[in-house]
Design a protein around this motif. Structure first.
Motif, PDB file in Angstrom:
ATOM      1  N   SER A  43      11.782   7.645   2.694  1.00 28.54           N
ATOM      2  CA  SER A  43      11.506   6.417   2.107  1.00 28.54           C
ATOM      3  C   SER A  43      10.234   5.829   2.786  1.00 28.54           C
ATOM      4  O   SER A  43       9.772   6.307   4.026  1.00 28.54           O
ATOM      5  CB  SER A  43      12.526   5.333   2.759  1.00 28.54           C
ATOM      6  OG  SER A  43      12.792   5.233   4.040  1.00 28.54           O
ATOM      7  N   SER A  91       7.112   2.569   3.691  1.00 31.98           N
ATOM      8  CA  SER A  91       6.577   0.936   3.839  1.00 31.98           C
ATOM      9  C   SER A  91       5.360   1.166   3.837  1.00 31.98           C
ATOM     10  O   SER A  91       4.466   2.091   4.380  1.00 31.98           O
ATOM     11  CB  SER A  91       7.185   0.400   4.991  1.00 31.98           C
ATOM     12  OG  SER A  91       8.548   0.383   4.810  1.00 31.98           O
ATOM     13  N   ASP A 108       3.169  -7.364   3.179  1.00 29.65           N
ATOM     14  CA  ASP A 108       3.584  -6.168   2.585  1.00 29.65           C
ATOM     15  C   ASP A 108       2.693  -6.008   1.340  1.00 29.65           C
ATOM     16  O   ASP A 108       2.700  -6.611   0.580  1.00 29.65           O
ATOM     17  CB  ASP A 108       4.994  -6.487   2.199  1.00 29.65           C
ATOM     18  CG  ASP A 108       5.688  -5.491   1.717  1.00 29.65           C
ATOM     19  OD1 ASP A 108       5.096  -4.235   1.290  1.00 29.65           O
ATOM     20  OD2 ASP A 108       6.855  -5.362   1.944  1.00 29.65           O
ATOM     21  N   LEU A 131       3.251  -3.633  -0.816  1.00 30.95           N
ATOM     22  CA  LEU A 131       4.178  -3.332  -2.004  1.00 30.95           C
ATOM     23  C   LEU A 131       4.800  -4.583  -2.697  1.00 30.95           C
ATOM     24  O   LEU A 131       5.341  -4.429  -3.629  1.00 30.95           O
ATOM     25  CB  LEU A 131       5.337  -2.395  -1.467  1.00 30.95           C
ATOM     26  CG  LEU A 131       4.984  -0.809  -0.913  1.00 30.95           C
ATOM     27  CD1 LEU A 131       5.942  -0.025  -0.586  1.00 30.95           C
ATOM     28  CD2 LEU A 131       3.928  -0.434  -1.926  1.00 30.95           C
ATOM     29  N   ASP A 132       4.756  -5.645  -1.874  1.00 35.08           N
ATOM     30  CA  ASP A 132       5.399  -6.989  -2.278  1.00 35.08           C
ATOM     31  C   ASP A 132       4.313  -8.066  -1.643  1.00 35.08           C
ATOM     32  O   ASP A 132       4.459  -8.470  -0.808  1.00 35.08           O
ATOM     33  CB  ASP A 132       6.734  -6.917  -1.666  1.00 35.08           C
ATOM     34  CG  ASP A 132       7.421  -8.632  -2.379  1.00 35.08           C
ATOM     35  OD1 ASP A 132       6.589  -8.839  -3.168  1.00 35.08           O
ATOM     36  OD2 ASP A 132       8.555  -8.789  -1.798  1.00 35.08           O
ATOM     37  N   ASN A 187       5.499 -11.040   0.175  1.00 34.12           N
ATOM     38  CA  ASN A 187       5.832 -11.314   1.613  1.00 34.12           C
ATOM     39  C   ASN A 187       5.013 -10.878   2.441  1.00 34.12           C
ATOM     40  O   ASN A 187       4.564  -9.845   2.841  1.00 34.12           O
ATOM     41  CB  ASN A 187       6.953  -9.993   1.616  1.00 34.12           C
ATOM     42  CG  ASN A 187       7.799  -9.904   2.974  1.00 34.12           C
ATOM     43  OD1 ASN A 187       7.586 -10.881   3.771  1.00 34.12           O
ATOM     44  ND2 ASN A 187       8.431  -8.776   3.034  1.00 34.12           N
ATOM     45  N   ALA A 209      10.014  -5.683   5.736  1.00 38.75           N
ATOM     46  CA  ALA A 209       9.269  -4.794   5.095  1.00 38.75           C
ATOM     47  C   ALA A 209       9.985  -4.091   3.969  1.00 38.75           C
ATOM     48  O   ALA A 209      11.318  -3.718   4.124  1.00 38.75           O
ATOM     49  CB  ALA A 209       8.477  -3.889   5.890  1.00 38.75           C
ATOM     50  N   THR A 210       9.322  -4.059   2.676  1.00 38.03           N
ATOM     51  CA  THR A 210       9.705  -3.279   1.493  1.00 38.03           C
ATOM     52  C   THR A 210       9.863  -1.863   1.847  1.00 38.03           C
ATOM     53  O   THR A 210       8.959  -1.202   2.508  1.00 38.03           O
ATOM     54  CB  THR A 210       8.861  -3.468   0.332  1.00 38.03           C
ATOM     55  OG1 THR A 210       9.142  -4.983   0.086  1.00 38.03           O
ATOM     56  CG2 THR A 210       9.871  -2.805  -0.714  1.00 38.03           C
ATOM     57  N   LEU A 211      11.192  -1.127   1.614  1.00 37.62           N
ATOM     58  CA  LEU A 211      11.507  -0.022   1.772  1.00 37.62           C
ATOM     59  C   LEU A 211      11.705   0.709   0.378  1.00 37.62           C
ATOM     60  O   LEU A 211      12.840   0.504   0.038  1.00 37.62           O
ATOM     61  CB  LEU A 211      12.485   0.424   2.815  1.00 37.62           C
ATOM     62  CG  LEU A 211      12.586   1.621   3.683  1.00 37.62           C
ATOM     63  CD1 LEU A 211      11.455   2.064   4.543  1.00 37.62           C
ATOM     64  CD2 LEU A 211      13.806   1.812   4.671  1.00 37.62           C
ATOM     65  N   VAL A 212      10.835   1.743   0.321  1.00 33.42           N
ATOM     66  CA  VAL A 212      11.049   2.457  -1.167  1.00 33.42           C
ATOM     67  C   VAL A 212      11.511   3.755  -1.077  1.00 33.42           C
ATOM     68  O   VAL A 212      10.846   4.459  -0.050  1.00 33.42           O
ATOM     69  CB  VAL A 212       9.692   2.165  -2.067  1.00 33.42           C
ATOM     70  CG1 VAL A 212       9.994   2.932  -3.471  1.00 33.42           C
ATOM     71  CG2 VAL A 212       9.283   0.751  -2.213  1.00 33.42           C
TER      72      VAL A 212
END
Length: 887
Positions: free
Chosen positions: A180, A182, A193, A195-196, A199, A218-221
């Motif tokens: 994953s 971030s 963030d 990715l977002d 945020n 934090a966004t975790l993809v």
């Protein structure tokens, strides 16, 4: 805000050979120069400090502005790559010399920079350690180019971020492991963030016990493939803050931080299990499940700059101040760690808090400092070099983060416990039923014996009473008769002899008394016999209290008889099968001998497993066995404890599965599940080979193919393919997978569960029969893909190409074996029909094979298909015109 995909514009010149990130013995310094080196500057093999921060230097080539402005001046930096040194000129006569772990010239390739600086860190992350790769230097010196270059136009220019993810995805198993990502930026002391973008204020959380730093907001993809990761990087770069300054047209105004979290499952040794598991001795001891959690942090620091040189003003001036403050705080922490200071000011900046594990922590850290050649920026270059020298003195203590996977172990134990509970309940029910049956049978027998005994006793009692009464009556009659006789005799005797009758009467009375005593004795004897019978009845009644022991003995005897009966039934099945086979072989031998075909008679005996109905209507031995014994009985023998019985039973099922008429019956009776169970449970090579052959026969039916996939058959076949070494076993497994490859509905699932990789893995055997089955499976798969693309169902490149099958296909397109060559030629033609595959097929050398097939193929239909494919593809036609191939 602007994208910074290609901000620094470093020019590549040549491609140097890669080398490991290690230092070598250094020669003595030349006279007239001062050497400054860290006390820990050598590699771990020399100084024994495996956790030291590794530092490399990369020199950027002159840009267009420097080429004009500094045309009359020499570069301020001179590299000595063979000694891993650089000289920073003070003037034309004096220079300072510095040593690093590696020195890269302006012509160093991105690949070599990655393999020397970042690859050792990535390998440590895959082994369970935390790792950090960071770039530091003046703005415009190539930090973002080194780390974040995507390489859309030129793959050789890919940066460390892209190459790191390629190596990680190539090493992990996405079925058991997870990756994953971030992507963050530190802008004006605020963590945002990428990715977002909404945020924009993420807080830092520290563990009070361990001191570990985390960013829960934090966004975790989750990452499944390289393409999705590239899209994330593009999305994040589009939101990173950048601006135009005098030093760089797209200068980064924030620190970019890419965090890659890797979670891997490993298996520990059995003796390391806790005592809570070991005390259950009747259970199968599971292996120790462990989880390794590691993290790779790639940090692209914003460039340090001087205000009068960058020309920043207004809001850009505030950004520059924030950047310089955070870099200054990082430098203070590096100085404190290098000097072993008691206090390290980690809390002066969010940047230092985020990097606390990278410097002085538990992570393996590599730092690359980027510098420019211009003498106008000698001061910034000197500051960057000194920062790298101080960083080389920092030592980390590397640690693996392993956790016991209680959830996985719990799930496995729960499944095992459920199976044991079901089996125990089944056995308990069977035992209770058997005990109840024996108990009823014993009670019935006891009741019958009691009735018989009571009847016999009553009859004997009546008989004794009647005999006694008759004896008494006879005695009384005889006594009365004797008295009368004596009286008459006494009178006559008195007349003639004159004697008294008293003597004769006394004798008669004595005789009668004697008879009476005999009768009394007989009566007593009868009474004693009656008492003995009553005592025997009491003892027999009391023996009923011991019937539990009797029942236990009877139960044990019953179990032994049942087991013996089962073994006898199995032996009978085997003997019947062998007898039928021998009978059929004898018939075949007799027929061949009658015709004089001695050679064919002996050859036919080796193929008895494939017999079919003969010309006169007689059935093969297996069919006779099927009719006489029954399918359910044959399938039950697959679970026999006797290995010979299992082997013989699975051979019978495999031969039955070869007949299409039997396949539906086998599946309905649970034969498919039993065969898959054999693949999963047994390591015997013969069982696995024959079971795989039976599954291959069943896989010829489309309905059975979906059942095989639904019950995890492709995973079991892939595991068998990886473990087996016997060519015949591999041929059977490859044949089963090849049959599944011909189903349009199963393409994606077949590939996701490792079917294509299993096929390609079996080419290691090199046996022609195995290679033929592999080629057939690839041809079937390519044909289904071509059909789906023609119907508009599928878009995108072939899954075969994604799984790396193209090199093997091209290599075997002109194989000497006709079956292999025919299947491969068909596969190439089907792959070429989809235009999206054309470029990769051209680069892989498939175009030449297609041209050869269209000209020289022995089969007209394949030759015509190749000709039509080349004629209809614009890409192939353009490439043939470029190569001047006449077609």
């Amino acid at each position: 805000m602007a994208s910074t995909a290609c901000r620094n514009g470093i020019v590549q010149k040549g491609n140097s050979k890669s080398s490991s990130f290690k230092s070598r013995p250094h020669p003595s310094p030349s006279l007239g120069s001062t050497i400054r080196r860290s006390s820990s500057a050598s590699y771990a093999g020399n100084d024994g400090v495996p956790g030291r921060v590794r530092v490399a230097v990369r020199l950027r080539p002159r840009n267009a502005e420097e080429t004009v402005a500094d045309a009359d001046f020499a570069d301020c930096v001179e590299l000595q790559t063979e000694f891993k040194r650089l000289k920073l000129r003070k003037n034309n006569w004096d220079a300072d010399t510095y040593e690093f772990d590696e020195v890269f010239t302006e012509s160093a390739s991105q690949k070599r920079v990655y393999e020397v600086v970042a690859k050792p860190v990535v390998e440590s992350v895959l082994d369970g350690y935390n790792g950090t790769v960071m770039a530091y230097g003046q703005t415009g010196t190539g930090k973002t180019f080194t780390l974040g270059r995507l390489g859309d136009e030129d793959t050789s220019s890919r940066g460390i971020m892209v190459r790191s993810m390629e190596d990680i995805l190539a090493d992990v198993s996405l079925e058991s492991d997870s990756v994953s990502v971030s992507y963050l930026q530190l802008y004006m002391e605020t963590i945002q963030d990428l990715l977002d973008p909404a945020n924009d204020n993420i807080s830092i959380v520290e563990d009070p016990k361990t001191g570990d730093v985390s960013l829960p907001g934090a966004t975790l993809v989750q990452i499944r493939d390289q393409q999705s990761f590239m899209e994330l990087l593009r999305w994040g770069e589009a939101h990173r803050v950048a601006a135009n300054t005098k030093l760089n047209t797209e200068s980064s105004r924030s620190h970019a931080i890419l965090m890659i979290h890797v979670k891997r499952s490993v298996v520990g040794r059995e003796e390391d299990l806790s005592s809570e598991i070991n005390h259950a001795s009747h259970l199968i001891k599971p292996s120790k499940p462990l989880v390794r959690k590691s993290k790779l942090v790639v940090v692209d620091l914003a460039g340090s700059e001087r205000i009068h040189k960058s020309g920043s003003e207004g809001h850009m001036l505030e950004e520059a101040k924030s950047i310089n403050l955070s870099l200054s705080a990082l430098g203070k922490c590096i100085n404190a760690l290098a000097e072993n200071s008691a206090h390290v000011p980690l809390r002066d900046s969010k940047l230092t808090r985020l990097l606390r594990d990278s410097f002085g922590g538990t992570a393996r850290t590599s730092l690359i400092v980027t510098i420019g050649p211009s003498p106008r920026h000698r001061g910034e270059t000197s500051s960057t070099i000194l920062f790298g020298q101080r960083a080389m003195k920092v030592e980390n203590m590397l640690k693996i983060k392993e956790e016991f996977d209680y959830k996985s172990l719990s799930r496995r134990l729960e499944i095992q416990l459920d199976k044991l509970i079901v089996e125990n309940e089944r056995q308990q029910k069977a035992f209770d039923d058997e005990v109840e049956r024996i108990h009823l049978e014993a009670q019935n027998r006891i009741s019958e014996v009691e009735r018989n005994f009571a009847d016999a006793l009553e009859k004997e009692k009546l008989k004794c009473q009647m005999e006694y009464m008759e004896s008494v009556k006879k005695l009384e009659e005889k006594m009365l008769l004797n008295q009368q006789k004596q009286e008459s005799n006494g009178v006559i005797h008195d007349k003639y002899t004159g004697e008294e009758p008293g003597a004769s009467a006394a004798e008669d009375i004595a005789e009668i008394r004697k008879l009476l005593q005999n009768e009394i004795h007989m009566r007593k004897t009868a009474e004693e016999e009656l008492n003995k019978l009553k005592s025997g009845l009491g003892q027999y009644t009391e023996s009923g209290s011991c019937r539990d022991a009797e029942m236990s003995k009877l139960h044990k005897t019953l179990e032994d008889e049942t087991l013996q009966k089962r073994k006898l039934e199995e032996d009978i099945v085997i003997l019947r099968s062998q007898l039928l086979q021998l009978t059929f072989e004898a018939d075949q031998m007799q027929k061949c001998l009658e015709r004089g075909e001695f050679g064919n008679a002996f050859a036919g005996l080796d193929k008895h497993s494939q017999f079919r109905d003969s010309g006169n209507g007689q059935k093969a031995p297996i069919t006779k066995l099927f009719e006489q014994v029954g399918l359910h009985k044959i399938l039950s023998l697959l679970e026999s404890e006797d290995a010979n019985v299992r082997i013989h039973a699975v051979k019978v099922v495999a031969n039955l599965a070869a007949e299409e008429a039997n396949q539906e019956k086998i599946v309905e009776a649970g034969g498919l599940s039993s065969l898959l169970m054999l693949l999963r449970s047994f390591e015997d090579e013969t069982i696995r080979r024959v079971a795989a052959g039976a599954i291959a026969n069943l896989a010829m039916n489309e309905a059975n193919q979906e059942l095989i996939m639904a019950q995890g058959g492709i995973s079991l076949l892939s595991t068998t393919a990886a473990d087996a070494e016997d060519p015949q076993t591999l041929r059977m497994v490859a044949g089963a997978i090849a049959n599944l490859c011909g189903n349009d509905k199963l393409q994606v699932k077949l590939r996701s569960e490792g079917g294509i990789r299993a096929l390609l893995g079996m080419v290691r055997c090199g046996h022609p029969d195995v290679l033929s089955q592999v080629a057939r499976g690839i041809a079937n798969f390519a044909k289904c893909e071509s059909r789906a693309a023609t119907q508009g169902v599928k878009s995108g490149r072939s899954l075969l190409i994604e799984d790396g099958a193209l090199p093997w296909i091209v290599q075997n397109a002109n194989n000497e074996a006709a079956p292999i060559r025919r299947h491969i030629e068909l596969a190439l033609c089907h792959l070429a029909q989809h235009e999206v595959n054309a470029r990769e097929m051209i680069s892989g050398g498939a175009l030449w094979e297609l041209v050869r097939i269209s000209r020289d193929c022995s089969r007209e239909d394949i030759r015509s298909l190749a000709h039509r494919t080349l004629s209809s593809s614009l890409t192939f036609r353009a490439e043939m015109r470029r190569l001047r191939i006449e077609f």
